[in-house]
Design a protein around this motif. Sequence first.
Motif, PDB file in Angstrom:
ATOM      1  N   GLU A  62      45.231  53.186  27.608  1.00 27.88           N
ATOM      2  CA  GLU A  62      44.785  52.571  28.858  1.00 27.88           C
ATOM      3  C   GLU A  62      44.611  51.062  28.682  1.00 27.88           C
ATOM      4  O   GLU A  62      44.988  50.273  29.563  1.00 27.88           O
ATOM      5  CB  GLU A  62      43.469  53.210  29.313  1.00 27.88           C
ATOM      6  N   LEU A  63      44.074  50.640  27.553  1.00 32.48           N
ATOM      7  CA  LEU A  63      43.942  49.207  27.280  1.00 32.48           C
ATOM      8  C   LEU A  63      45.311  48.549  27.149  1.00 32.48           C
ATOM      9  O   LEU A  63      45.530  47.428  27.618  1.00 32.48           O
ATOM     10  CB  LEU A  63      43.130  48.986  26.006  1.00 32.48           C
ATOM     11  N   GLN A  64      46.244  49.245  26.523  1.00 34.78           N
ATOM     12  CA  GLN A  64      47.605  48.714  26.394  1.00 34.78           C
ATOM     13  C   GLN A  64      48.278  48.618  27.751  1.00 34.78           C
ATOM     14  O   GLN A  64      48.980  47.637  28.044  1.00 34.78           O
ATOM     15  CB  GLN A  64      48.417  49.601  25.444  1.00 34.78           C
ATOM     16  N   ARG A  65      48.067  49.596  28.595  1.00 37.04           N
ATOM     17  CA  ARG A  65      48.658  49.578  29.935  1.00 37.04           C
ATOM     18  C   ARG A  65      48.161  48.370  30.713  1.00 37.04           C
ATOM     19  O   ARG A  65      48.917  47.773  31.503  1.00 37.04           O
ATOM     20  CB  ARG A  65      48.300  50.865  30.676  1.00 37.04           C
ATOM     21  N   ARG A  66      46.922  47.964  30.475  1.00 36.72           N
ATOM     22  CA  ARG A  66      46.337  46.816  31.175  1.00 36.72           C
ATOM     23  C   ARG A  66      46.689  45.484  30.504  1.00 36.72           C
ATOM     24  O   ARG A  66      46.285  44.428  30.982  1.00 36.72           O
ATOM     25  CB  ARG A  66      44.814  46.966  31.234  1.00 36.72           C
ATOM     26  N   GLY A  67      47.418  45.549  29.407  1.00 38.89           N
ATOM     27  CA  GLY A  67      47.790  44.328  28.706  1.00 38.89           C
ATOM     28  C   GLY A  67      46.662  43.722  27.901  1.00 38.89           C
ATOM     29  O   GLY A  67      46.716  42.544  27.522  1.00 38.89           O
ATOM     30  N   LEU A  68      45.631  44.514  27.584  1.00 31.65           N
ATOM     31  CA  LEU A  68      44.469  44.011  26.862  1.00 31.65           C
ATOM     32  C   LEU A  68      44.557  44.244  25.356  1.00 31.65           C
ATOM     33  O   LEU A  68      43.824  43.608  24.587  1.00 31.65           O
ATOM     34  CB  LEU A  68      43.193  44.683  27.389  1.00 31.65           C
ATOM     35  N   HIS A  69      45.421  45.155  24.948  1.00 28.76           N
ATOM     36  CA  HIS A  69      45.526  45.497  23.524  1.00 28.76           C
ATOM     37  C   HIS A  69      46.996  45.565  23.141  1.00 28.76           C
ATOM     38  O   HIS A  69      47.826  46.080  23.901  1.00 28.76           O
ATOM     39  CB  HIS A  69      44.841  46.844  23.262  1.00 28.76           C
ATOM     40  N   HIS A  70      47.314  45.028  21.967  1.00 25.04           N
ATOM     41  CA  HIS A  70      48.719  44.946  21.569  1.00 25.04           C
ATOM     42  C   HIS A  70      49.300  46.326  21.262  1.00 25.04           C
ATOM     43  O   HIS A  70      48.575  47.257  20.905  1.00 25.04           O
ATOM     44  CB  HIS A  70      48.895  44.013  20.359  1.00 25.04           C
TER      45      HIS A  70
ATOM     46  N   ARG B 117      44.268  38.845  23.743  1.00 22.96           N
ATOM     47  CA  ARG B 117      44.222  40.254  23.396  1.00 22.96           C
ATOM     48  C   ARG B 117      42.867  40.615  22.801  1.00 22.96           C
ATOM     49  O   ARG B 117      42.217  39.815  22.129  1.00 22.96           O
ATOM     50  CB  ARG B 117      45.321  40.608  22.393  1.00 22.96           C
ATOM     51  N   MET B 118      42.463  41.843  23.044  1.00 21.27           N
ATOM     52  CA  MET B 118      41.201  42.369  22.568  1.00 21.27           C
ATOM     53  C   MET B 118      41.317  42.744  21.091  1.00 21.27           C
ATOM     54  O   MET B 118      42.241  43.461  20.696  1.00 21.27           O
ATOM     55  CB  MET B 118      40.856  43.611  23.400  1.00 21.27           C
ATOM     56  N   HIS B 119      40.398  42.246  20.262  1.00 19.99           N
ATOM     57  CA  HIS B 119      40.369  42.603  18.846  1.00 19.99           C
ATOM     58  C   HIS B 119      39.498  43.841  18.663  1.00 19.99           C
ATOM     59  O   HIS B 119      38.332  43.854  19.087  1.00 19.99           O
ATOM     60  CB  HIS B 119      39.830  41.448  18.016  1.00 19.99           C
ATOM     61  N   LEU B 120      40.063  44.876  18.052  1.00 23.87           N
ATOM     62  CA  LEU B 120      39.333  46.127  17.866  1.00 23.87           C
ATOM     63  C   LEU B 120      39.149  46.435  16.394  1.00 23.87           C
ATOM     64  O   LEU B 120      40.079  46.293  15.596  1.00 23.87           O
ATOM     65  CB  LEU B 120      40.074  47.285  18.528  1.00 23.87           C
TER      66      LEU B 120
END
Length: 457
Positions: A417-425, A7-10
């Motif tokens: 959009e990031l969540q839809r791609r599974g990149l952000h929790h 997952r991407m850390h923001l």
Amino acid sequence: MPGPARRMHLGLTIWPTGFHPGAWRLPGSRSDGNSNPRLLQQAARTAERGRFDFFFIGDRVVGLTTSQFAAPNEVLRPEALTLAANIAGITEHIGLITTVNTTYSEPYNVARAAATIDHLSGGRVGLNIVTGKNVEAARNFGREQHWDNAHRYDWATEYIQVLQLLWDSWEDDARVADPVTGRFVDPDRVHTIDFHGKFFSVDGPLNVERPVQGQIPIINAGASERSRELGAQYSDLRFTNSSTLGLEGARRYYDDLKSRLPRYGRSVSDQLIVPGVAVYVEESGRAAHEAYATLQALLETGPVHRARLSEALGVAVTDAAPDAPIGEVADLALLSDEGLRIVGSARELYGRERVTVAEVNASFIRGGLFKEVVGSPTQVADVLEEWFSSGAADGFMIFPPTVPHGVEAFVDLVVPELQRRGLHHRDYAGTTLREHFGLPRPPSRFATGVDAGAVAG
């Protein structure tokens, strides 16, 4: 079975009048962001709604009016630890990374304040260690001169060692509070640290219980060799401006930082690499480019900036009309690779082929700070995904050009959009900043049976 998806850390860095120096001049904007509690709290709550790992609070111990056109947020700055304590009281999940200048503070006071905020926040504070770049700071603290880089980093190294020892000076179960015997603390579980180094002599113990996180996460930045080595030894997160190097350059930078960890007994998963990115996002790409152009038109430039652009392009544009198209002033076929990159970047950011001398100059000035991404939610997510998935970053520090609009736009448009791609929790998996970073809670090095050399670097 495959492990959990990466997952991407923001993180959200708060420049209260906006990261862009002209943002406060827009109609309806606020110029009092650095002292406006509602605006600061709103930004933190919005970032928490977007499930950001942390809210990053920069700091500076000088206020130079000469910075007002390029960086008005550097003229006025809220004191970082104080602001972190305030934000802790109005949020529940988001981490709070607060900047501390080790050159102009004492580790005992900072260890005590940070541990206090860690308890008040339920384990959500982190310390961003800086050594300070402003020579003017010395006379604010009774010194004749600002130390050189080597001295500052020698000092910072001992400083971190003292911090971590003080946080461990209370074992987790030292407060026994036995109503039968009346014994409040077990003195055998509270330890002096007896630190005697080149710069610090600190007995301890701290007079605050061990932080909720055990060890408060350490963050640092900087591209110098000393900063990279300090980070390799102690930092849980490295904040970088490697985004200015381009994707391939950022990959090399990432690999270099990760390759330094094993020499300190650390694995590559023990440290996150998070470059800064300035994001201009609107519902459509066209609207985002228009917003970018509006802000860039407010940028104050002068002959010095134009001279630097001429040098970078390899073509004199110092006397050219600002509104002249760059292609009519300079023969683009004669530009160096760097010059072509500068013009190409301006065209990408403005979203059109025809860019003027003034526009190329403005994008050149701002592009040296952090990578700028301009576009629709899908376009922005595409860029972040490419960098994240190709070994250039473990996540990103987001610099909104305007506050509060830029914060809200990223959370409402890009995060889904990031969540839809599974990149952000979609929700926080833990309650502490260490858990947000995927880091275990270390035992106190003073606890019986603990290998002190294996704790906190």
